[in-house]
Structure formats: C-alpha cells, structure tokens
Design a protein around this motif. Sequence first.
Motif, PDB file in Angstrom:
ATOM      1  N   CYS A  25      -0.678  18.689  -7.986  1.00 34.06           N
ATOM      2  CA  CYS A  25      -1.241  19.898  -7.376  1.00 34.06           C
ATOM      3  C   CYS A  25      -2.017  19.589  -6.089  1.00 34.06           C
ATOM      4  N   ASN A  43       9.806  19.407   0.622  1.00 34.46           N
ATOM      5  CA  ASN A  43       8.530  19.360  -0.091  1.00 34.46           C
ATOM      6  C   ASN A  43       7.518  18.449   0.615  1.00 34.46           C
ATOM      7  N   ARG A  68       3.933  19.779   1.986  1.00 34.88           N
ATOM      8  CA  ARG A  68       2.700  19.210   1.436  1.00 34.88           C
ATOM      9  C   ARG A  68       1.827  18.622   2.542  1.00 34.88           C
TER      10      ARG A  68
HETATM   11  C1  HEM Z   1      -7.675  24.281 -12.056  1.00 34.65           C
HETATM   12  C2  HEM Z   1      -6.778  24.838 -11.259  1.00 34.65           C
HETATM   13  C3  HEM Z   1      -5.348  24.367 -11.099  1.00 34.65           C
HETATM   14  C4  HEM Z   1      -4.528  23.750 -12.004  1.00 34.65           C
HETATM   15  C5  HEM Z   1      -4.820  23.394 -13.444  1.00 34.65           C
HETATM   16  C6  HEM Z   1      -3.277  23.494 -11.309  1.00 34.65           C
HETATM   17  C7  HEM Z   1      -2.199  22.837 -11.885  1.00 34.65           C
HETATM   18  C8  HEM Z   1      -1.023  22.534 -11.206  1.00 34.65           C
HETATM   19  C9  HEM Z   1       0.087  21.801 -11.777  1.00 34.65           C
HETATM   20  C10 HEM Z   1       0.136  21.251 -13.204  1.00 34.65           C
HETATM   21  C11 HEM Z   1       1.054  21.700 -10.826  1.00 34.65           C
HETATM   22  C12 HEM Z   1       2.421  21.030 -10.966  1.00 34.65           C
HETATM   23  C13 HEM Z   1       3.412  22.050 -11.519  1.00 34.65           C
HETATM   24  C14 HEM Z   1       4.823  21.553 -11.624  1.00 34.65           C
HETATM   25  O1  HEM Z   1       5.139  20.421 -11.262  1.00 34.65           O
HETATM   26  O2  HEM Z   1       5.657  22.357 -12.094  1.00 34.65           O
HETATM   27  C15 HEM Z   1       0.548  22.372  -9.645  1.00 34.65           C
HETATM   28  C16 HEM Z   1       1.242  22.490  -8.461  1.00 34.65           C
HETATM   29  C17 HEM Z   1       0.809  23.211  -7.375  1.00 34.65           C
HETATM   30  N1  HEM Z   1      -0.431  23.816  -7.227  1.00 34.65           N
HETATM   31 FE1  HEM Z   1      -1.925  23.814  -8.574  1.00 34.65          FE
HETATM   32  N2  HEM Z   1      -3.366  23.970 -10.031  1.00 34.65           N
HETATM   33  C18 HEM Z   1      -4.613  24.506  -9.858  1.00 34.65           C
HETATM   34  C19 HEM Z   1      -5.117  25.084  -8.705  1.00 34.65           C
HETATM   35  C20 HEM Z   1      -4.413  25.253  -7.535  1.00 34.65           C
HETATM   36  C21 HEM Z   1      -4.946  25.841  -6.337  1.00 34.65           C
HETATM   37  C22 HEM Z   1      -6.379  26.347  -6.190  1.00 34.65           C
HETATM   38  C23 HEM Z   1      -3.932  25.861  -5.424  1.00 34.65           C
HETATM   39  C24 HEM Z   1      -3.932  26.346  -3.991  1.00 34.65           C
HETATM   40  C25 HEM Z   1      -4.992  26.675  -3.308  1.00 34.65           C
HETATM   41  C26 HEM Z   1      -2.763  25.258  -6.056  1.00 34.65           C
HETATM   42  C27 HEM Z   1      -1.537  25.085  -5.441  1.00 34.65           C
HETATM   43  C28 HEM Z   1      -0.470  24.403  -5.998  1.00 34.65           C
HETATM   44  C29 HEM Z   1       0.804  24.189  -5.309  1.00 34.65           C
HETATM   45  C30 HEM Z   1       1.182  24.670  -3.909  1.00 34.65           C
HETATM   46  C31 HEM Z   1       1.611  23.433  -6.176  1.00 34.65           C
HETATM   47  C32 HEM Z   1       3.056  22.955  -5.918  1.00 34.65           C
HETATM   48  C33 HEM Z   1       3.062  21.492  -5.482  1.00 34.65           C
HETATM   49  C34 HEM Z   1       4.460  20.903  -5.337  1.00 34.65           C
HETATM   50  O3  HEM Z   1       5.354  21.316  -6.063  1.00 34.65           O
HETATM   51  O4  HEM Z   1       4.625  20.006  -4.504  1.00 34.65           O
HETATM   52  N3  HEM Z   1      -3.100  24.915  -7.323  1.00 34.65           N
HETATM   53  N4  HEM Z   1      -0.711  22.860  -9.892  1.00 34.65           N
END
Ligand code: HEM
Length: 376
Positions: free
Chosen positions: A372, A60, A64
Amino acid sequence: MYLALFFHDSHPLWPNKVSVSNHKGVKQALSSYRYPKSEDKNTYKILAENTFATSNEDFNRLRRKQFGQIFNQSGIRHLENVVLEYGYLNLKAKMDRLSRSGINRINYYSSFQNSTVDTISKLCFGRSFNTTKEGKSRYVEYAVSTIKLSVLENYGYVPGVIPFFFSKLGKDRDELFKFIKESVDNRKVEFESGTVESNQDILHMYLNSVNLDGKKLSEIQVISETIVVFLAGADSTSCTMSVVLHILLLYPEIFNKIVNEVRTQFTEKSKSIEYREAKTKLPYLIACIYESMRIMSVAVGLVFRDSSDFGMEIAGHQIPKSVEVGLSLSLSGHDPSVWDSPEKFTPERFLGPEGESRKKEVLLFSHGVRSCPGKK
Ligand code: HEM
C-alpha cells in the motif's frame, strides 16, 4: 497444527485456486512482480486501467512513482494540514458540541468513517464530502453504489435480472463520476488562472502525470485513479482506527500508559502534534498501533496473485502454473513461527531495535512491490 496451506482445487466454487496463510509464503509471493495480480474479477477496474487494478508491471511502477510525489516535503505538509482540519479538528468540534448538549456517547466507528471520508475526498477530489459537519453525504452513498456495481459486473450478473436495482446503482455511479468530472474541471480553471490553492494533493498529482507513452492522463483515467484511491483509502483507514481504539479500550492499563506517554512528551496542550514528532517521541503508542494492526488486521480477505508461467513453491508445496493464489495478510499476523504467543496483545514486541525490525513483518498493508502506497 497451524494452517500453512489449503488446496481448494476440488471445490466447485473455487476450482484451480489455493489459499496461503504461512507468513514466509505470503511475503515470498508478494515480494516481486514475478507473480502478478490476478486479472480475473478485478473489482477495482473502474472505467479504466489504474494503479490498484493493473497487472502491468511498467504501468504500475510508473503510477507508484507518481503517487510517491504526494509524500515529498511539501506534499506531506499539505497532507498533514488536511488531516488536521478534516480528520481531527472537525471531529473535535463535533464532539465538543455533542458534549455541551449533554450527549456523552459517540459511535467512534462512524465518527472515524466520517473523518477519513472527509479527508480522503478532499485529497482526491479537491473538495471534501464534509460528512462530519453535515451528518452525511449523498456522495458516500454514490461511492458505495459504485463499488457494488463493480462487484456485480465483475462477477457476471446480468442487469436485466434485477433492473431496478441496477438502474439505481448505475444512476448513483453516474452522479459520482459527474462530481469528479466537475472537480477536474474546477482544478483546470484554477491552473489556468494561477489560483491553485493546494498544489500537492492527489487530484493535482494525477492531472500533472503522464502515461507510459508520455501523454497526459485522459479525464477518464483521472476519474478512475482518484475514485480507486478514495475507495482504497477511506474505509480501510477508519476501520483500522476503530480497531486500535476498540482494543485500547479493552486494556485500560495500556491505555493509561499511552496517555502518560503523550502527556509527558507533550506538555503544551494547545499545540497539535506533528507526525514527525510522534514517530520519535511516542514509541509506546506506536507499538500499540502496530500490535493492534497485527492482532486484528482489517485486511481480512485474500489478496490474489497468479502463480504465472513459473509456478510457485511455498512452504515446501509446489503450486502449478496459472493457479490463483489467495494470500491471507491477516492470518500471517498469527503465524507462530514469526510471532511468540500470537493471540496475546503484547505491544512490547514492537519496542527497541528488535521491535523496529519486527514492524516490517506486520503485513496489514501487504508487502513488496504492490504494497500500500498510502501506509505512510
Ligand atoms: C489503514 C489503512 C489502509 C490499509 C489497511 C490498506 C491496505 C492495503 C492493502 C492490503 C493493499 C494491497 C491490496 C492488493 O494487493 O490487492 C493496498 C493497496 C493500495 N492502497 Fe492501501 N490501505 C490503507 C490506506 C490507504 C490510503 C490512505 C491510500 C491512499 C491515500 C491507499 C491507497 C492504496 C493504493 C493506491 C493501493 C494499490 C497499490 C498497488 O496495487 O500498487 N491505501 N492497501
């Protein structure tokens, strides 16, 4: 009393699980790799291990770091151009067209959904689904089928029980994989011929990345990573945009204050506003966005972590080892020990130096090492 902690160990559907809504507890559980993502029922494990689904710390961290490259200087420039074209100009053209034909009502949720799908598909696959221009795209249906199938497979449903349903979902998923594979092939040809149009999108970044063993990502890994980023980023963004607009429409005086702020700071109407400028010149608009994200988070489900071999201590409660802990990001935004009058829409709480540090307490994008990476 404010709900700090629920124990569900006696529930037949949720044995050995706990849910937490206490703000400090949620942050504590998410801050480090000490409590990994739960391995069980990982819906996002599509085709291969990927950034979102993995519970492997080294994997991870590496992914990242690689993802961070799309936010370097030239990456941000490319990103902004894509957002401007696919997220804004296409939508504006559609609204102008509708208004010329006498239609003065739009569904802003589906319009935002189209813009984010178009933007993120362009960034992830190098080709936009173009739903704003074309009305709809079969690839959106394929993406929905892919996630449905993944949920069913992860929860142990047997395909033989409803064969037609499974076979339709399976065919759709294959079509989506085919589309992404073509995108990968196209990009490789562009690399070889030196005609890469944009060198900082998400597809490009994964094609240039390596695994922990130093070898390039396999095709299956590139498909898995891009599809998961697409699924993670599209709906979450359009829902958040809809929530913000919906709330602002409920408070016309606040909406008018924002309009005034924008018009005072930016007098040249034909010039688009860059993210960098908006951040410094539109504090009230930004405060309203934070307050909307706090009061009505779209991250309504629970984010799961494993209490691991250490066990956890949260809000004075001892959680034993190997328990699945569900963390509520949305309820953490209503914890009265952090937020005064949490049910009141008060953008001012995010103004000034104190407001600046309060922004870090909005956990819509989660918190800590797995927060995120798309929040930027
Ligand atoms: C308002 C928009 C967004 C919200 C509310 C959001 C919310 C989140 C949340 C709560 C997580 C953590 C989930 C977990 O731990 O199970 C997450 C992880 C992630 N999000 Fe977002 N996200 C948004 C937009 C985006 C966008 C635009 C992208 C990519 C261009 C993105 C890519 C990712 C990725 C790759 C992860 C995994 C990170 C990891 O596990 O290390 N997200 N997001």
